[in-house]
Structure formats: C-alpha cells, structure tokens
Design a protein around this motif. Structure first.
Motif, short mmCIF file in Angstrom:
data_model
loop_
_atom_site.label_atom_id
_atom_site.label_comp_id
_atom_site.label_asym_id
_atom_site.label_seq_id
_atom_site.Cartn_x
_atom_site.Cartn_y
_atom_site.Cartn_z
N LEU A 191 0.82 -1.21 0.00
CA LEU A 191 0.00 0.00 0.00
C LEU A 191 0.85 1.26 0.00
CD1 LEU A 191 -2.71 1.51 0.33
CD2 LEU A 191 -2.51 1.13 2.80
N SER A 192 1.94 1.25 0.72
CA SER A 192 2.80 2.45 0.80
C SER A 192 3.48 2.76 -0.53
CB SER A 192 3.86 2.26 1.89
OG SER A 192 4.76 1.22 1.52
N LEU A 193 3.54 1.80 -1.44
CA LEU A 193 4.16 2.02 -2.74
C LEU A 193 3.21 2.64 -3.75
CD1 LEU A 193 6.12 -1.35 -3.08
CD2 LEU A 193 7.03 0.88 -2.38
N LEU A 194 1.92 2.64 -3.46
CA LEU A 194 0.94 3.18 -4.39
C LEU A 194 0.85 4.69 -4.27
CD1 LEU A 194 -1.95 0.58 -3.87
CD2 LEU A 194 -0.20 0.60 -5.65
N PRO A 195 0.40 5.38 -5.31
CA PRO A 195 0.17 6.83 -5.19
C PRO A 195 -0.84 7.13 -4.09
CG PRO A 195 0.13 6.14 -7.50
CD PRO A 195 0.17 4.88 -6.69
N HIS A 196 -0.51 8.10 -3.24
CA HIS A 196 -1.33 8.49 -2.08
C HIS A 196 -1.42 7.37 -1.05
CE1 HIS A 196 -2.51 11.83 -4.64
NE2 HIS A 196 -2.98 10.97 -5.53
N GLY A 197 -0.53 6.41 -1.12
CA GLY A 197 -0.58 5.28 -0.20
C GLY A 197 0.16 5.46 1.11
N PRO A 198 1.30 6.20 1.18
CA PRO A 198 2.05 6.30 2.44
C PRO A 198 1.24 6.83 3.62
CG PRO A 198 3.43 7.00 0.62
CD PRO A 198 2.07 6.77 0.05
N PRO A 199 0.43 7.87 3.50
CA PRO A 199 -0.35 8.30 4.67
C PRO A 199 -1.31 7.22 5.18
CG PRO A 199 -0.35 10.00 2.98
CD PRO A 199 0.20 8.77 2.35
N LEU A 200 -1.91 6.48 4.26
CA LEU A 200 -2.83 5.42 4.66
C LEU A 200 -2.08 4.27 5.33
CD1 LEU A 200 -4.99 5.36 1.38
CD2 LEU A 200 -5.52 6.52 3.53
N ALA A 201 -0.91 3.93 4.81
CA ALA A 201 -0.12 2.87 5.42
C ALA A 201 0.38 3.29 6.80
CB ALA A 201 1.06 2.53 4.51
N PHE A 202 0.71 4.56 6.99
CA PHE A 202 1.15 5.08 8.28
C PHE A 202 0.08 4.85 9.35
CE2 PHE A 202 1.59 8.45 11.42
CZ PHE A 202 2.95 8.43 11.70
N GLU A 203 -1.16 5.20 9.03
CA GLU A 203 -2.24 5.04 10.00
C GLU A 203 -2.56 3.57 10.27
OE1 GLU A 203 -3.47 7.39 11.75
OE2 GLU A 203 -2.38 8.98 10.70
N LEU A 204 -2.45 2.72 9.26
CA LEU A 204 -2.72 1.30 9.47
C LEU A 204 -1.68 0.65 10.37
CD1 LEU A 204 -3.91 0.11 5.92
CD2 LEU A 204 -5.29 0.36 7.99
N LEU A 205 -0.43 1.07 10.27
CA LEU A 205 0.61 0.50 11.13
C LEU A 205 0.37 0.88 12.59
CD1 LEU A 205 3.82 1.01 8.96
CD2 LEU A 205 2.72 -1.16 9.55
#
Length: 311
Positions: A191-205
C-alpha cells in the motif's frame, strides 16, 4: 345534220384552275426536291426523315468526348492487378482477424473488470495474488480501496482473536496474536508504494500496533515470552514504518492535507510512554521517531513544504 367527228383535244380535261379536283401528280412534280415539313398538298403521304431524339444513347454516344469513354485495360495494367490481388485478399483476411481479436480482447477486459468488482465487493483485495494485485492497483483509487480492505480485514482478525480469547479460561499466548497480525504487514508495505498510499499505510501501522495492545491480561504482561513476542513484533512494525515515513516525506506534495510531523511525533511518544509503564516495553517505533524528529528540526513539512534527508 351529220355528226362532226371529235378530235382528241375535245376529250382532254379542262385546266386545273377550272376544275374542282386536283390534277394528277405528274412526272414533273416527282422530280422536284421536297423536304420534310413543307406544305405541299402532293406530299401528305411521304414519310419524314427519322432523327434520334435528344438525350438518347445515340446522341450521348455522339456527344461524349473520346477521352472519357471506358476502355478495356491494357495488358500491363491487367497483369499488375492480377499480381497484387493475392496480397489484397491477404490484407482483407488480416483485417477481419484483427477485428475478431479486438472483440476477444474487449470481452476479456470486461470479464477482468467483473472479477475485480467481485473481489472488491467481498473485501478480498488484500489476499489476491501479486499478478492480480498489480492489475487492480493500476486504478487511480487503488490506494483508498486497498486501505479500506486492509482495515476491514484487521477488524475481522481482531474480532476473531477477541472471541477466541473469551472462549478460553486463560489468555492466549502473545505469539498467537503477533503471528496473526503480522500477516498484514506485506500488504501494508504494498500500500505504501501506491500513489497516495504512504499516509494510509502510516495510520494502518499505528492501528495494527494498537490492536496488539488491546489483547492479554495483567498476568500476560509479566510473562517473559509474551514480552519478547511483543518486542519482536514492534521491531517489525518499526522497520516497516521507517520506509513508510520516508516515502511519505518524499511524496509530501501528493497529500491532500498537510502532514504536521511534530503532531504525530507527540502521538507516538505518548503511546510509547504508556506501554513502557504498563508492560515494560522500552522502545516504540524508535527508528521511525528518529527520522520524524530530524524532519521536525528542519521545519514542519506540509503539502508544499520542503523535504530534507533523514539521518
């Protein structure tokens, strides 16, 4: 009185002007030239000269220039046409095959879209093989969809673990929770590799770590095996979070809202202090916090902020 013999002149007809009948058509009149349309009382039975009507084929043939008339192809042209005919036929066959292949491709694309919709409807995107995931992630909203499915799967796993814990008289080993929750880490990395994915991956972790904190009892906190399992799991979370934070800083301009790094630093420090006092966990995202603190020193990073290096 004796009869006087009559002469031949006495039996002749009177002149034309003194008779009421027309004179005969003598040979002198036959020699006179006549044309059709003349008012001649002696020519009423003559046939007119036949002329072709206007617009007929004969008139068109006479009026058509010789250069525009269709002529048979010469032997060279005929030979050329016969030589290229097989190639023209082959081109037509290939065009027909291309049209059939395009229809087949369109049908396959429709089937693939239906399959992707079926997967998304059941929340299974996080579990699809990499080849299918690569095709599904080409959509512009793939990051939001994958994050939603991961959050849903995390909730289901957390609920199942809670139900299993409640059905037992003693608490489950922490390794059971960490092994189950760790299955989501590869999907969060993707997910963090997708466009606009890092913020979403941050919250999921962060949420994944919070799910682990919600399990176990007081007696489980003091177990050395449980403490070691928790420490190992948080170390894996930290490794993944470091990469996510760096990607988020590099792509800060892609975020819809500004990311105030200092605010998340305080949030992680507060959670780490609670876990230290509660279960004796000494480190909570230590490397990730170092990267974030370094960025705070360089200034808050927002949508249009500058992005510096990391230690």
């Amino acid at each position: 009185m004796p009869l006087r013999p009559t002469s031949f002149a006495d039996h002749q007809s009177p002149p034309y002007k003194d008779t009421q009948y027309a004179s005969t058509y003598n040979s002198q009149d036959r020699l006179r030239p006549t044309t059709a349309g003349q008012s001649d009382p002696h020519y009423h039975n003559a046939l007119p000269i036949q002329r072709p009507p206007e617009g007929s084929n004969n008139a068109t043939a006479h009026n058509t220039p010789p250069s525009t008339m269709t002529s048979a192809p010469d032997p060279l042209t005929r030979a050329f046409n016969e030589a290229v005919r097989p190639y023209l036929d082959k081109i037509e066959r290939l065009q027909a095959e291309i049209e059939e292949k395009n229809l087949d491709i369109q049908q396959l694309e429709d089937e693939r879209a239906d399959m992707h919709a079926w997967i998304d409807k059941r929340g299974l995107r996080a579990d699809v093989p990499p080849s299918i995931a690569a095709a599904m992630n080409s959509d512009s909203t793939s990051a939001q969809t994958l994050a939603h499915h991961l959050d849903r799967k995390m909730t289901i796993l957390n609920h199942d673990l809670h139900r299993l814990q409640d059905s037992l008289s003693s608490h489950l080993p922490t390794s059971t929770f960490t092994t189950t929750l760790a299955t989501l880490l590869p999907a969060i990395e993707s997910l963090s590799l997708l466009p606009h994915g890092p913020p979403l991956a941050f919250e999921l972790l962060i949420k994944l770590g919070g799910n682990l904190n919600s399990h176990g009892g007081e007696e489980g906190y003091n177990n050395d095996g449980d403490i070691a399992s928790r420490a190992e799991f948080y170390s894996r979370l930290d490794e993944t979070m470091v990469d996510v934070v760096r990607r988020r800083l590099e792509r800060g301009g892609d975020e819809e809202q500004a990311w105030y790094v200092g605010k998340d630093v305080k949030r992680l420090e507060k959670t780490g202090g609670f876990l230290r006092s509660k279960i004796g966990l000494q480190t909570y995202f230590p490397r990730s916090l170092d990267v974030m603190r370094y960025e705070v020193k360089r200034g808050e990073v927002g949508v249009n902020g500058r992005h510096g290096g990391s230690p």
